[in-house]
Design a protein around this motif. Structure first.
Motif, PDB file in Angstrom:
ATOM      1  N   PHE A   1       0.821  -1.208   0.000  1.00  0.00           N
ATOM      2  CA  PHE A   1       0.000   0.000   0.000  1.00  0.00           C
ATOM      3  C   PHE A   1       0.859   1.263   0.000  1.00  0.00           C
ATOM      4  O   PHE A   1       0.610   2.199  -0.765  1.00  0.00           O
ATOM      5  N   GLU A   2       1.847   1.307   0.878  1.00  0.00           N
ATOM      6  CA  GLU A   2       2.641   2.524   1.037  1.00  0.00           C
ATOM      7  C   GLU A   2       3.417   2.881  -0.234  1.00  0.00           C
ATOM      8  O   GLU A   2       3.625   4.049  -0.537  1.00  0.00           O
TER       9      GLU A   2
ATOM     10  N   VAL B   1      -9.670   1.797  -0.454  1.00  0.00           N
ATOM     11  CA  VAL B   1      -9.712   0.569   0.339  1.00  0.00           C
ATOM     12  C   VAL B   1     -11.090   0.372   0.964  1.00  0.00           C
ATOM     13  O   VAL B   1     -11.519  -0.764   1.207  1.00  0.00           O
ATOM     14  N   PHE B   2     -11.790   1.455   1.232  1.00  0.00           N
ATOM     15  CA  PHE B   2     -13.109   1.386   1.875  1.00  0.00           C
ATOM     16  C   PHE B   2     -14.151   2.074   0.981  1.00  0.00           C
ATOM     17  O   PHE B   2     -14.760   3.078   1.374  1.00  0.00           O
ATOM     18  N   PRO B   3     -14.385   1.553  -0.207  1.00  0.00           N
ATOM     19  CA  PRO B   3     -15.213   2.280  -1.176  1.00  0.00           C
ATOM     20  C   PRO B   3     -16.702   2.313  -0.888  1.00  0.00           C
ATOM     21  O   PRO B   3     -17.415   3.166  -1.405  1.00  0.00           O
ATOM     22  N   GLU B   4     -17.212   1.385  -0.063  1.00  0.00           N
ATOM     23  CA  GLU B   4     -18.660   1.276   0.125  1.00  0.00           C
ATOM     24  C   GLU B   4     -19.161   1.852   1.445  1.00  0.00           C
ATOM     25  O   GLU B   4     -20.362   1.864   1.695  1.00  0.00           O
ATOM     26  N   HIS B   5     -18.264   2.326   2.292  1.00  0.00           N
ATOM     27  CA  HIS B   5     -18.706   2.736   3.630  1.00  0.00           C
ATOM     28  C   HIS B   5     -19.596   3.979   3.616  1.00  0.00           C
ATOM     29  O   HIS B   5     -20.527   4.083   4.422  1.00  0.00           O
TER      30      HIS B   5
ATOM     31  N   THR C   1      -5.509  -4.103   5.870  1.00  0.00           N
ATOM     32  CA  THR C   1      -5.610  -3.191   7.014  1.00  0.00           C
ATOM     33  C   THR C   1      -4.839  -3.702   8.224  1.00  0.00           C
ATOM     34  O   THR C   1      -4.410  -2.917   9.071  1.00  0.00           O
ATOM     35  N   ARG C   2      -4.651  -5.014   8.314  1.00  0.00           N
ATOM     36  CA  ARG C   2      -3.859  -5.563   9.413  1.00  0.00           C
ATOM     37  C   ARG C   2      -2.371  -5.257   9.237  1.00  0.00           C
ATOM     38  O   ARG C   2      -1.615  -5.242  10.203  1.00  0.00           O
TER      39      ARG C   2
ATOM     40  N   SER D   1      -1.721   3.008   8.932  1.00  0.00           N
ATOM     41  CA  SER D   1      -2.558   4.139   8.533  1.00  0.00           C
ATOM     42  C   SER D   1      -3.962   3.683   8.148  1.00  0.00           C
ATOM     43  O   SER D   1      -4.947   4.394   8.392  1.00  0.00           O
ATOM     44  N   LEU D   2      -4.059   2.493   7.580  1.00  0.00           N
ATOM     45  CA  LEU D   2      -5.379   1.969   7.220  1.00  0.00           C
ATOM     46  C   LEU D   2      -6.151   1.525   8.457  1.00  0.00           C
ATOM     47  O   LEU D   2      -7.379   1.646   8.496  1.00  0.00           O
TER      48      LEU D   2
END
Length: 227
Positions: A18-19, A48-52, A100-101, A105-106
Motif C-alpha cells: 500500500f505505502e 480501500v473502503f469504497p462502500e462505507h 488493514t492488518r 494508517s489503514l
C-alpha cells in the motif's frame, strides 16, 4: 470506472504494498487520468473502503424510518447492513481485512469509519431513550456494545477466509448483547440482584463485648433464620 480504479488499486497493493503504491500508479494501471481518480475517491485510503459512505447513508435512512420496535433490536438490524456489505464480496473483503492488518494508517482510517457507525447508532438510541433518566448513558453503552459484537463476529468470519455464513457468525455475537441487556433490564425492573450462593450476616457489637457473647449473638441470628 469506479470499479476499474478499485481493481487496479488492489492489484498494485498486493504487488507492491500500500505505502509504495501512488495515485499515479493506480491511474496508470487503470488507463485513466488523475482527474478521474479524484472524481471518485478523495484519497488513496478511500479506495480501500469504497462502500462505507453508501452504507452509512443506508444506515441513517434505515434508522430514520425505524421508530417502532425495541431500540436495541433496531440498532442490531442496522449493524447487519454493514455485515451484508462485507458478505456481498467475500474475496474483496478478506483482501481488505488482510491489508488493514498490515498497514497502520489503514487501521486508523478503519477506526474512524467504525466510530462514525457508532455515532450514528448512538444518535438514534439517544432519541429513543430521551425520556429515560439514564438515556444518554444507555445509548452510548448499547451502541458501543453492538458495534463491538458486530465487529467481533465479522472479523471471526474474515479471519476464516470469508468462508461460512457471515450472517450466522454476526447474529451469534449480537444475540449475546441482546441477552446481556435483557438480563440487566430484568434485574433493574425487579430491583434485585442475583442471589449469592451463601447468606451474609453483618453484625455490630461493642469493642468491649466478650467473644462468647458475640458468638452467642451470631448463633441466635442463624438460629432465627433456620426453618
Amino acid at each position: 470506472m469506479r470499479e476499474v480504479l478499485i481493481e487496479a488499486a488492489f492489484q498494485l497493493f498486493v504487488e507492491h504494498g500500500f505505502e509504495r503504491t501512488t495515485v499515479d500508479d493506480i491511474v496508470a494501471r487503470a488507463g485513466v487520468g488523475r482527474r478521474s481518480f479524484f472524481r471518485y475517491f478523495p484519497s488513496k485510503e478511500d479506495v480501500v473502503f469504497p462502500e462505507h459512505e453508501r452504507c452509512l447513508t443506508e444506515m441513517s435512512t434505515f434508522l430514520a424510518t425505524s421508530t417502532d420496535g425495541e431500540p436495541l433490536d433496531v440498532v442490531c438490524d442496522a449493524a447487519r447492513l454493514v455485515m451484508r456489505m462485507y458478505a456481498a464480496n467475500p474475496e474483496f473483503s478478506v483482501q481488505r481485512y488482510r491489508l488493514t492488518r498490515e498497514v497502520p494508517s489503514l487501521r486508523g482510517y478503519e477506526l474512524s469509519v467504525v466510530h462514525r457507525y457508532e455515532r450514528t447508532l448512538t444518535h438514534y438510541l439517544r432519541q429513543r431513550y430521551a425520556g429515560d433518566r439514564n438515556g444518554a448513558l444507555r445509548a452510548e453503552v448499547q451502541a458501543a456494545a453492538v458495534v463491538a459484537a458486530h465487529n467481533n463476529g465479522l472479523r471471526t468470519w474474515l479471519r476464516g477466509g470469508g468462508h461460512g455464513d457471515a450472517a450466522k457468525t454476526v447474529d451469534q455475537a449480537l444475540t449475546f448483547v441482546r441477552q446481556t441487556w435483557s438480563d440487566a433490564d430484568e434485574s433493574a425492573e425487579s430491583g434485585t440482584a442475583p442471589a449469592p450462593d451463601d447468606d451474609v450476616i453483618v453484625m455490630v457489637a461493642p469493642r468491649s463485648a466478650p467473644m462468647w457473647r458475640v458468638v452467642q449473638k451470631i448463633e441466635k441470628t442463624l438460629g432465627d433464620d433456620q426453618p
